[in-house]
Design a protein around this motif. Sequence first.
Motif, short mmCIF file in Angstrom:
data_model
loop_
_atom_site.label_atom_id
_atom_site.label_comp_id
_atom_site.label_asym_id
_atom_site.label_seq_id
_atom_site.Cartn_x
_atom_site.Cartn_y
_atom_site.Cartn_z
N VAL A 131 0.72 -1.50 0.05
CA VAL A 131 0.26 -0.15 -0.19
C VAL A 131 0.52 1.40 -0.05
N GLN A 132 0.63 2.51 -0.31
CA GLN A 132 0.91 3.16 -0.38
C GLN A 132 1.03 3.93 0.85
N ALA A 133 2.35 5.17 0.95
CA ALA A 133 2.08 5.58 2.40
C ALA A 133 0.38 6.38 2.28
N GLY A 134 -0.24 6.70 3.68
CA GLY A 134 -1.12 7.34 3.49
C GLY A 134 -2.26 6.59 3.23
N GLY A 135 -2.24 5.43 3.13
CA GLY A 135 -3.31 4.63 2.30
C GLY A 135 -3.94 3.66 4.24
N MET B 79 -5.75 -0.48 10.37
CA MET B 79 -5.17 0.71 10.10
C MET B 79 -4.45 1.63 9.28
N ASN B 80 -4.66 2.77 9.86
CA ASN B 80 -5.10 3.84 8.54
C ASN B 80 -3.98 4.73 8.88
N THR B 81 -3.75 5.81 7.78
CA THR B 81 -2.53 6.39 7.17
C THR B 81 -1.27 5.82 7.59
N LEU B 82 -1.05 5.07 7.17
CA LEU B 82 0.23 3.84 6.64
C LEU B 82 1.30 4.92 6.50
N LYS B 83 2.74 4.61 7.33
CA LYS B 83 4.04 4.86 6.73
C LYS B 83 4.45 4.00 6.82
N GLN C 157 3.13 -10.01 5.95
CA GLN C 157 3.57 -8.94 5.30
C GLN C 157 2.46 -7.72 4.65
N VAL C 158 2.94 -6.78 5.09
CA VAL C 158 2.09 -5.29 5.15
C VAL C 158 4.11 -4.53 4.49
N THR C 159 3.38 -3.79 3.32
CA THR C 159 4.34 -2.80 2.97
C THR C 159 3.91 -1.87 2.47
N VAL C 160 4.41 -0.47 2.67
CA VAL C 160 4.42 0.56 2.85
C VAL C 160 5.33 0.80 1.97
N SER C 161 4.65 1.66 0.63
CA SER C 161 5.44 2.21 -0.39
C SER C 161 5.58 4.20 0.35
N SER C 162 6.66 4.63 -0.22
CA SER C 162 6.69 5.88 0.15
C SER C 162 6.10 6.94 -1.45
#
Length: 123
Positions: A12-16, A83-87, A118-123
Amino acid sequence: QVQLVESGGGLVQAGGSLRLSCAASGRTFSRYTMGWFRQAPGKEREFVAAIVSTGSKAYYVDFVKGRFTISRDNAKNTVYLQMNTLKPEDTAVYYCAAGPTNRGVFETEYDYWGQGTQVTVSS
């Protein structure tokens, strides 16, 4: 014996947002405090959130307060982590756990663990 299976992880993208689920087998789910932990690459596993057996009380680590929400549905033997506003720093393998405790902040309080998602947050 309780078996736990996590799902809902992904990229997910950052903020997602993402919602993790943890399905438990067995008839004793409603007796256990359920927790979520995470482990980032090269780091130790850390506490994220916990919810007591009745769902009446939840605990969070400071860096997720206001962004993550733990909940449970005892009729479905499932615990969730919204999980909201992911970083990007939230990137990790997320584990759920079950334990006969009244709080659940420490790993040693838990008897059963899932395999992780796995959770991956892209910037």
